[in-house]
Design a protein around this motif. Structure first.
Motif, short mmCIF file in Angstrom:
data_model
loop_
_atom_site.label_atom_id
_atom_site.label_comp_id
_atom_site.label_asym_id
_atom_site.label_seq_id
_atom_site.Cartn_x
_atom_site.Cartn_y
_atom_site.Cartn_z
N PRO A 1 0.81 -1.24 -0.02
CA PRO A 1 -0.07 -0.02 0.08
C PRO A 1 0.95 1.25 -0.20
CG PRO A 1 -0.14 -1.06 2.02
CD PRO A 1 0.52 -1.85 1.21
N GLN A 2 2.08 1.21 0.44
CA GLN A 2 3.00 2.34 0.46
C GLN A 2 3.14 2.56 -0.93
OE1 GLN A 2 2.69 1.17 3.76
NE2 GLN A 2 2.17 3.12 4.10
N ALA A 3 3.78 1.82 -1.59
CA ALA A 3 4.25 1.92 -3.10
C ALA A 3 3.06 1.87 -4.05
CB ALA A 3 4.98 0.72 -3.54
N GLY A 4 1.94 1.38 -3.75
CA GLY A 4 0.73 1.51 -4.38
C GLY A 4 0.94 0.44 -5.52
N SER A 5 1.53 -0.76 -5.22
CA SER A 5 1.98 -1.70 -6.31
C SER A 5 1.62 -2.98 -5.86
CB SER A 5 3.46 -1.70 -6.57
OG SER A 5 4.07 -1.99 -5.42
N ILE A 6 1.35 -3.77 -7.01
CA ILE A 6 0.86 -5.18 -6.84
C ILE A 6 2.04 -6.17 -6.57
CG2 ILE A 6 -0.63 -7.08 -7.65
CD1 ILE A 6 -2.04 -4.28 -7.24
N GLY B 1 -9.19 -9.58 6.24
CA GLY B 1 -9.09 -8.13 6.38
C GLY B 1 -9.14 -8.04 7.94
N ILE B 2 -8.16 -7.41 8.71
CA ILE B 2 -8.06 -7.22 10.12
C ILE B 2 -8.20 -5.71 10.27
CG2 ILE B 2 -6.67 -7.54 11.85
CD1 ILE B 2 -5.40 -9.98 10.13
N ILE B 3 -9.18 -5.27 11.35
CA ILE B 3 -9.27 -4.07 11.86
C ILE B 3 -8.55 -3.78 13.15
CG2 ILE B 3 -10.61 -2.04 12.53
CD1 ILE B 3 -10.44 -2.60 9.55
N TRP B 4 -7.52 -3.19 13.44
CA TRP B 4 -6.87 -3.50 14.77
C TRP B 4 -6.93 -2.19 15.48
CZ3 TRP B 4 -6.09 -7.77 17.39
CH2 TRP B 4 -5.14 -7.69 18.56
N ASP B 5 -7.97 -1.86 16.45
CA ASP B 5 -7.79 -0.72 17.11
C ASP B 5 -8.38 0.44 16.30
OD1 ASP B 5 -7.37 -1.65 19.67
OD2 ASP B 5 -5.15 -1.26 19.52
N GLY B 6 -9.07 0.02 15.38
CA GLY B 6 -9.85 1.03 14.31
C GLY B 6 -8.99 1.24 13.40
N LYS B 7 -7.72 0.56 13.07
CA LYS B 7 -7.01 0.72 12.01
C LYS B 7 -6.72 -0.35 11.20
CE LYS B 7 -4.43 4.97 13.48
NZ LYS B 7 -5.08 5.24 14.62
N LEU B 8 -6.55 -0.33 9.86
CA LEU B 8 -6.58 -1.51 8.99
C LEU B 8 -5.13 -2.17 9.03
CD1 LEU B 8 -7.80 -3.26 6.59
CD2 LEU B 8 -6.79 -1.51 5.14
N LEU B 9 -4.74 -3.26 9.54
CA LEU B 9 -3.58 -4.04 9.54
C LEU B 9 -3.20 -4.61 8.22
CD1 LEU B 9 -1.51 -4.97 11.36
CD2 LEU B 9 -2.77 -7.14 11.73
N SER B 10 -2.42 -4.01 7.50
CA SER B 10 -1.95 -4.48 6.12
C SER B 10 -0.69 -3.94 5.62
CB SER B 10 -2.79 -3.58 5.03
OG SER B 10 -2.34 -2.22 4.99
N GLY B 11 -0.16 -4.50 4.57
CA GLY B 11 1.34 -4.22 3.98
C GLY B 11 2.08 -5.33 4.43
N GLY B 12 3.20 -5.09 5.50
CA GLY B 12 4.42 -6.05 5.39
C GLY B 12 5.34 -5.87 4.20
N PRO B 13 6.43 -6.49 4.59
CA PRO B 13 7.66 -6.20 3.65
C PRO B 13 7.20 -7.09 2.45
CG PRO B 13 8.08 -7.87 5.42
CD PRO B 13 7.10 -7.04 5.95
N HIS B 14 6.38 -7.95 2.41
CA HIS B 14 5.84 -8.51 0.86
C HIS B 14 4.63 -8.47 0.60
CE1 HIS B 14 8.95 -11.05 3.35
NE2 HIS B 14 9.93 -10.93 2.17
N ASN C 1 -9.19 -6.50 2.46
CA ASN C 1 -8.80 -5.39 3.61
C ASN C 1 -9.92 -4.28 3.38
OD1 ASN C 1 -6.63 -6.72 4.53
ND2 ASN C 1 -5.15 -5.37 3.58
N CYS C 2 -10.34 -3.99 2.05
CA CYS C 2 -11.18 -2.99 1.80
C CYS C 2 -12.66 -3.34 2.47
CB CYS C 2 -11.29 -2.89 0.28
SG CYS C 2 -9.94 -1.81 -0.34
N ALA C 3 -13.18 -4.60 2.31
CA ALA C 3 -14.31 -5.19 2.64
C ALA C 3 -14.36 -5.03 4.14
CB ALA C 3 -14.57 -6.75 2.24
N ALA C 4 -13.18 -5.44 4.95
CA ALA C 4 -13.20 -5.26 6.45
C ALA C 4 -13.27 -3.73 6.76
CB ALA C 4 -11.77 -5.59 6.91
N LEU C 5 -12.82 -2.75 5.98
CA LEU C 5 -12.91 -1.46 6.22
C LEU C 5 -14.39 -1.07 6.26
CD1 LEU C 5 -10.22 0.81 4.49
CD2 LEU C 5 -10.70 0.83 7.06
N ALA C 6 -15.16 -1.39 5.24
CA ALA C 6 -16.51 -1.01 4.88
C ALA C 6 -17.48 -1.55 6.05
CB ALA C 6 -16.94 -1.78 3.70
N GLU C 7 -17.15 -2.88 6.47
CA GLU C 7 -17.85 -3.57 7.65
C GLU C 7 -17.82 -2.75 8.90
OE1 GLU C 7 -20.58 -5.33 7.07
OE2 GLU C 7 -20.14 -6.07 5.07
N ALA C 8 -16.37 -2.40 9.06
CA ALA C 8 -16.20 -1.72 10.36
C ALA C 8 -16.73 -0.37 10.43
CB ALA C 8 -14.68 -1.84 10.53
N LYS C 9 -16.56 0.31 9.44
CA LYS C 9 -17.23 1.86 9.30
C LYS C 9 -18.69 2.02 9.16
CE LYS C 9 -16.70 6.16 8.75
NZ LYS C 9 -16.00 7.17 9.62
#
Length: 290
Positions: free
Chosen positions: A68-73, A137-150, A107-115
């Motif tokens: 998500p930082q680079a916006g790449s697949i 998708g995981i919402i952790w303390d209101g924020k999306l848990l995503s990304g990681g080095p890979h 992750n997007c689906a999790a955001l929609a259901e939590a909001k």
């Protein structure tokens, strides 16, 4: 009033909608997924923007591992050929003149259901999507848990459920996706020698012993998988979305019976409210609060 475009990229179709701050879909467009995917996506986003020039940003939800930082697949399987390694954010920002965010579709689906949906107001939520594959998708303390080095955080479909089991598209053996997705259900039905669709299987299970066993095996595997997720996250709620969830009324009681045997603590399990709109709404949420 803030308005953005949310885009949901699937294996067969791309849905895009103009979404406001209250989560209302003001306009939408659906086009067939075609390859090469990026120029096809850019062309249709630009056409949509011509009709709705007053949007401030664009959120993209897509199948696959996303940085998500680079916006790449980082990685996408056979469902989206040629998508692995594609830069999306930078070229789309240049083409549209709008801010762009890119995320995994589950992750997007999790955001929609939590909001806006089944988990509104809860801080810790795990959402699984049982569709062509198994997304998470995981919402952790209101924020999306995503990304990681890979780009692989919250790839819950790739937790191994059956060591040395069926080969997954990721190349490993026994991933949960091979047992708990819509595609996995089709394979289970075929291996049992039945000629029904998954929704028909759940209906048949009311009267047929073989179908009952298939549903029992599926819900038992799902319960074990959910109990493992609870052991890691101890979430406020687990939400089940994706195409298989549309038949949930036929199997959710059996799942809850199986869960009672294996959960560490009580856990509310709910069916996603948004179904087909979740990816598009969640993609919009990536950029709505900017």
């Amino acid at each position: 009033m803030s308005k953005v475009i949310g885009v949901d990229i699937g294996g067969t179709k791309i849905r895009m909608g103009v979404i406001d701050a209250e989560g209302r879909i003001l306009a939408e467009r659906q086009v067939k997924t075609e390859f090469p995917l990026y120029p096809h996506l850019e062309r249709h986003v630009l056409l949509f923007l011509e009709e709705h020039p007053d949007v401030s940003a664009i959120g993209i939800g897509t199948h696959g591992f996303v940085d998500p930082q680079a916006g790449s697949i980082v990685f996408a399987g056979d469902m989206l050929p040629g998508w692995t390694g594609t830069e999306v954010k930078a070229p789309l920002e240049q083409a549209t003149g709008r801010y762009v965010e890119v995320e995994n579709d589950a992750n997007c689906a999790a955001l929609a259901e939590a909001k806006f949906g089944a988990a509104t107001g809860l801080g810790r939520v795990v959402c699984i999507t049982l569709g062509t594959g198994l997304g998470g998708g995981i919402i952790w303390d209101g924020k999306l848990l995503s990304g990681g080095p890979h780009g692989g955080a919250a790839e819950l479909g790739h937790m191994i459920l059956y060591p040395n089991g069926s080969r997954c598209a990721c190349g490993r053996l026994g991933c949960a996706e091979q047992y708990l997705s819509g595609t996995a259900l089709v394979r289970r039905i075929k291996e049992a020698g039945l000629s029904v669709t998954p929704p028909e299987l759940f209906e048949l299970a009311e009267t047929d012993a073989q179908a009952q066993k298939l549903v029992a095996d599926f819900t038992e595997d799902l319960a074990i998988y959910i109990s493992s997720l609870q052991a890691i996250f101890d979430m406020d709620m687990l939400i089940i979305g994706g195409g298989v969830s549309e038949s949930a009324s036929a199997w959710i009681d059996e799942l809850k019976r199986q869960l009672a045997k294996v959960l560490l603590n009580p856990l509310p399990v709910e069916v996603a409210q948004f179904e087909n709109d979740a990816g598009m709404l969640g993609a919009a949420l990536l950029v709505l609060d900017r």
